[in-house]
Design an enzyme around this catalytic site. Structure first.
Site, PDB file in Angstrom:
ATOM      1  N   HIS A  53     -38.936  10.845 -55.186  1.00 10.70           N
ATOM      2  CA  HIS A  53     -39.937  11.042 -55.995  1.00 10.70           C
ATOM      3  C   HIS A  53     -40.164  10.176 -57.159  1.00 10.70           C
ATOM      4  O   HIS A  53     -39.147   9.405 -57.512  1.00 10.70           O
ATOM      5  CB  HIS A  53     -39.579  12.561 -56.611  1.00 10.70           C
ATOM      6  CG  HIS A  53     -39.790  13.696 -55.706  1.00 10.70           C
ATOM      7  ND1 HIS A  53     -40.130  14.969 -56.046  1.00 10.70           N
ATOM      8  CD2 HIS A  53     -40.093  13.714 -54.274  1.00 10.70           C
ATOM      9  CE1 HIS A  53     -40.168  15.614 -54.703  1.00 10.70           C
ATOM     10  NE2 HIS A  53     -40.252  14.843 -53.671  1.00 10.70           N
ATOM     11  N   GLU A  94     -40.260  10.444 -60.446  1.00  6.38           N
ATOM     12  CA  GLU A  94     -39.568  10.615 -61.530  1.00  6.38           C
ATOM     13  C   GLU A  94     -37.925  10.047 -61.287  1.00  6.38           C
ATOM     14  O   GLU A  94     -37.238   9.384 -61.921  1.00  6.38           O
ATOM     15  CB  GLU A  94     -39.423  11.916 -62.056  1.00  6.38           C
ATOM     16  CG  GLU A  94     -40.598  12.750 -62.521  1.00  6.38           C
ATOM     17  CD  GLU A  94     -41.423  13.260 -61.454  1.00  6.38           C
ATOM     18  OE1 GLU A  94     -41.342  12.839 -60.168  1.00  6.38           O
ATOM     19  OE2 GLU A  94     -42.131  14.382 -61.715  1.00  6.38           O
ATOM     20  N   CYS A 148     -40.936  18.435 -60.140  1.00  7.92           N
ATOM     21  CA  CYS A 148     -40.503  19.633 -59.355  1.00  7.92           C
ATOM     22  C   CYS A 148     -39.297  20.015 -59.908  1.00  7.92           C
ATOM     23  O   CYS A 148     -38.433  19.387 -60.728  1.00  7.92           O
ATOM     24  CB  CYS A 148     -40.614  19.103 -58.094  1.00  7.92           C
ATOM     25  SG  CYS A 148     -39.275  18.099 -57.470  1.00  7.92           S
ATOM     26  N   CYS A 173     -36.637  17.055 -59.850  1.00  9.68           N
ATOM     27  CA  CYS A 173     -36.948  16.032 -60.804  1.00  9.68           C
ATOM     28  C   CYS A 173     -36.458  16.210 -62.294  1.00  9.68           C
ATOM     29  O   CYS A 173     -36.160  15.887 -63.066  1.00  9.68           O
ATOM     30  CB  CYS A 173     -38.256  15.298 -60.704  1.00  9.68           C
ATOM     31  SG  CYS A 173     -38.505  14.423 -59.108  1.00  9.68           S
TER      32      CYS A 173
END
Lengths: 156, 156
Positions: A53, A55, A83, A86
């Site tokens: 992801h 991040e 999410c 993260c």
């Protein structure tokens, strides 16, 4: 550059990430003392890495740049509310603050599962969609005992 | 090998990880059709990567081995109940099940912050220890619009 400038940069990175076919519609930056030290876009489907992801990619790059596992004094800019994976990474990396643009509801409307995962994490392990099977709890105290007995341990 | 055998292997990896000075007291395995396809131990402080928890390392290795971003049909064995970051990674990787040994309470007793992070995630963004600043939500719809308009998008 202001907070808004950094976020606008991240939003443009996220749009470009989609158009270039590199992954999902998300981007993130890590900034320290006004300088970008980590950049990330979602690369799950092109890197074959479900943890890639935006991040996570940006946090890992920033930590490599700093030579440390902590983001003390940094700001994370992310185009969408993180999410749970993260957000967990944020708490372990400990930046000073997080700026986010879209919300988890916006992500859900675009087909991303963040909101469901947040709900799952409030359930006890035995009530989750992915079965959680407890096993050998007593034997698993040994690593913690080794940790307590290891004089050079580095807390994180 | 049985579930107990795989978990015992992971517990031994976690003890060895501490004694070798490679990181925290945690290890994980990903198993498919009776074969280990991913191994991970905690490497946060030696890799300078706050996301290098055992489960994340094992999930990434298993996905590389399979050439996919999904762990369909796999079991994740972890020596400790996953933290929110790793639990989030589990939901994105979607293994068939997770076997865990020590609990988050055991981890907290050994000085690891998992329990506090679980509590944080149940709070609204504005009430968290690390400040969460909303910014440019409207502008941040553009990546989602690009996603909806991109015909070759791959869902994950």
């Amino acid at each position: 550059m202001t907070d808004r400038d950094f976020m606008q940069t991240a939003i443009e990175m996220a749009v470009e990430n989609v158009r270039a076919g590199r992954g999902g519609p998300f981007a993130a930056l890590v900034v320290r003392d006004g300088a970008i030290i980590g950049r990330g876009t979602n690369q799950v489907t092109t890197a074959n890495d479900p943890t890639a992801h935006a991040e996570i990619v940006a946090i890992r790059e920033a930590c490599r740049a700093l030579g440390t596992f902590q983001l003390t004094g940094c700001t994370l800019y992310t185009t969408c509310e993180p999410c749970p994976m993260c957000m967990g990474a944020v708490y372990w990396a400990r930046p000073a603050r997080v700026c986010y643009a879209a919300t988890r509801a916006d992500a859900a409307a675009a087909g991303f599962d963040d909101a469901h995962i947040y709900e799952e994490l409030t359930r006890p392990p035995e009530a989750r969609r992915i079965p959680m099977v407890p096993l050998l709890r007593e034997e698993a105290q040994a690593p913690f005992e080794a940790w307590r007995a290891y004089p050079a341990r580095i807390a994180y």
